[in-house]
Design an enzyme around this catalytic site. Structure first.
Site, PDB file in Angstrom:
ATOM      1  NE  ARG A 126      -3.503  -2.238   2.870  1.00 46.99           N
ATOM      2  CZ  ARG A 126      -3.199  -3.372   3.491  1.00 46.99           C
ATOM      3  NH1 ARG A 126      -1.976  -3.544   4.005  1.00 46.99           N
ATOM      4  NH2 ARG A 126      -4.090  -4.338   3.634  1.00 46.99           N
ATOM      5  CE  LYS A 150      -5.757  -0.935   5.409  1.00 45.80           C
ATOM      6  NZ  LYS A 150      -7.139  -1.220   4.991  1.00 45.80           N
ATOM      7  CG  HIS A 222      -5.327   0.367  -3.657  1.00 48.49           C
ATOM      8  ND1 HIS A 222      -4.938   0.103  -2.356  1.00 48.49           N
ATOM      9  CD2 HIS A 222      -6.322  -0.515  -3.926  1.00 48.49           C
ATOM     10  CE1 HIS A 222      -5.679  -0.867  -1.862  1.00 48.49           C
ATOM     11  NE2 HIS A 222      -6.526  -1.254  -2.789  1.00 48.49           N
ATOM     12  NE  ARG A 225      -3.417  -3.777  -1.153  1.00 46.37           N
ATOM     13  CZ  ARG A 225      -2.760  -4.474  -0.229  1.00 46.37           C
ATOM     14  NH1 ARG A 225      -1.451  -4.476  -0.212  1.00 46.37           N
ATOM     15  NH2 ARG A 225      -3.407  -5.173   0.688  1.00 46.37           N
ATOM     16  CG  HIS A 248      -6.052  -8.660   1.810  1.00 47.90           C
ATOM     17  ND1 HIS A 248      -6.290  -8.928   0.486  1.00 47.90           N
ATOM     18  CD2 HIS A 248      -5.921  -7.314   1.886  1.00 47.90           C
ATOM     19  CE1 HIS A 248      -6.292  -7.802  -0.208  1.00 47.90           C
ATOM     20  NE2 HIS A 248      -6.068  -6.813   0.620  1.00 47.90           N
ATOM     21  CE1 TYR A 257      -6.733  -6.322  -5.903  1.00 50.79           C
ATOM     22  CE2 TYR A 257      -6.957  -7.741  -4.001  1.00 50.79           C
ATOM     23  CZ  TYR A 257      -6.680  -6.513  -4.544  1.00 50.79           C
ATOM     24  OH  TYR A 257      -6.329  -5.471  -3.728  1.00 50.79           O
TER      25      TYR A 257
END
Length: 276
Positions: A126, A150, A222, A225, A248, A257
Site C-alpha cells: 500500500r 495496517k 493501489h 497493488r 489481508h 481480484y
C-alpha cells in the site's frame, strides 16, 4: 481514515436523530435505524456510502452493548445489503512494462522512481506501507522486504529480480547522495532535500510517470497493488499466497481480484470457442 469514517457516520446519525427529537443513544430503537436507512437513500447517497454508514453504526451499537452502555441493541437485527461493487481498472502486463520503463534511469531520481515502481508492483504494498519503508527493511541478499502494514502488523514478502536489481543501485549509489550527509535519516525513499518521501509525493511521482507513458488506465499505488495481485492470480498463484503477500486478514478482500481474473477467463473461453 478509520477514525474519520466512524466520526462522520456518527455525526450524520446524530444530526438525523436531532430532527426526530432523540437526544440519547439509549433511546434509539430499531425504527430509528430503519428510518435512517430511508433517509440516507432519500439524501441521494451512493449505495456504498450508505453501507459504510450503516456498518459503522452497527459496530458502534455493538460496542455500546458490549460495554454496558445500553441494554437493548437496536442494531442487532440490522441487515445490510452489500451493493455490487464495480470492477476497478487493472493495468495490463504490457502497460506495466511501459510504466516500469518510463523513469529516466540516467538520473538519480529516475533510478529512485524505477526502484519504487518495481518494489510497489513486486510486493503489492500500500502507499502508506511504501512511505513507512526504512533503509534496513529490504534484505537484498535474500530477496525480500519487511513491510509494516495496517495496525502495525509486520510481514516479510519476496522481491522480484528487477526490484532487487534497482534497489541495489538505488540504495548503493543514489540514496547516499540524496542523504546529503544526514546520517540520522532512516527512510528508504528520499526526496531532493534528503527527507522521507511523503505518501502524497509517492502518489504524484507514480501518476507523473503513468501520464508520461501514456497509459490509459488510471494509475495509483493501489492500482499497482491490484495489478500485482491480479497478475499473480492469472499466473496460477494460489489465493492464500496472494492473501499473505498483500497482508489481508481474510480471503474475502481478494474477491475483487478474483472477479477480474474470472472475467478474463470467461473472455478467453469465449474467444477460443472450446468444444466447438
Amino acid at each position: 481514515s478509520t477514525l474519520e469514517s466512524y466520526s462522520y457516520s456518527l455525526k450524520t446519525f446524530r444530526a438525523f436523530l436531532s430532527q426526530r427529537g432523540v437526544n440519547k443513544m439509549r433511546d434509539v430503537q430499531a425504527d430509528e435505524l430503519t428510518a435512517f436507512r430511508l433517509w440516507l437513500t432519500d439524501s441521494g447517497l451512493k449505495p456504498n456510502t450508505q453501507e459504510i454508514h450503516l456498518s459503522n453504526l452497527r459496530a458502534f451499537f455493538n460496542w455500546l452493548e458490549k460495554t454496558g452502555a445500553i441494554f437493548l441493541n437496536p442494531a442487532r437485527g440490522l441487515v445490510i445489503q452489500r451493493p455490487e461493487r464495480p470492477l476497478l481498472p487493472v493495468p495490463t502486463e504490457a502497460e506495466m512494462r511501459k510504466l516500469l520503463a518510463q523513469p529516466d534511469v540516467s538520473t538519480r531520481l529516475g533510478i529512485r522512481d524505477r526502484a519504487l515502481l518495481e518494489t510497489a508492483y513486486s510486493t503489492g504494498a500500500r502507499r502508506e506501507e511504501l512511505w513507512r519503508m526504512n533503509a534496513l527493511d529490504p534484505d537484498l541478499r535474500e530477496g525480500r522486504v519487511r513491510i509494516l502494514g495496517k495496525t502495525r502488523k509486520e510481514r516479510v514478502v519476496p522481491l522480484g529480480r528487477q526490484a532487487v536489481h534497482w534497489l541495489k543501485i538505488y540504495i548503493g549509489e543514489v540514496r547516499p547522495r540524496l542523504l546529503k550527509g544526514r546520517l540520522d535519516q532512516e527512510a528508504l525513499w528520499l526526496g531532493k532535500e534528503g527527507r522521507r518521501l511523503g505518501p502524497q509525493s509517492i502518489l504524484v511521482q507514480i501518476r507523473q510517470h503513468a501520464r508520461a507513458a501514456r497509459i490509459k488506465t488510471t494509475i495509483t499505488p493501489h492500482t499497482l497493488r491490484r495489478a500485482c495481485a491480479t497478475h499473480m492470480l492469472r499466473g496460477g498463484a494460489h489465493p492464500v499466497q496472494v492473501q499473505m503477500l498483500l497482508g489481508h486478514a481474510t480471503l474475502t478482500t481478494l474477491g475483487q481480484y478474483l472477479r477480474v481474473t474470472i472475467r478474463d477467463l470467461i473472455q478467453t473461453h469465449r474467444s477460443s470457442n472450446p468444444g466447438k
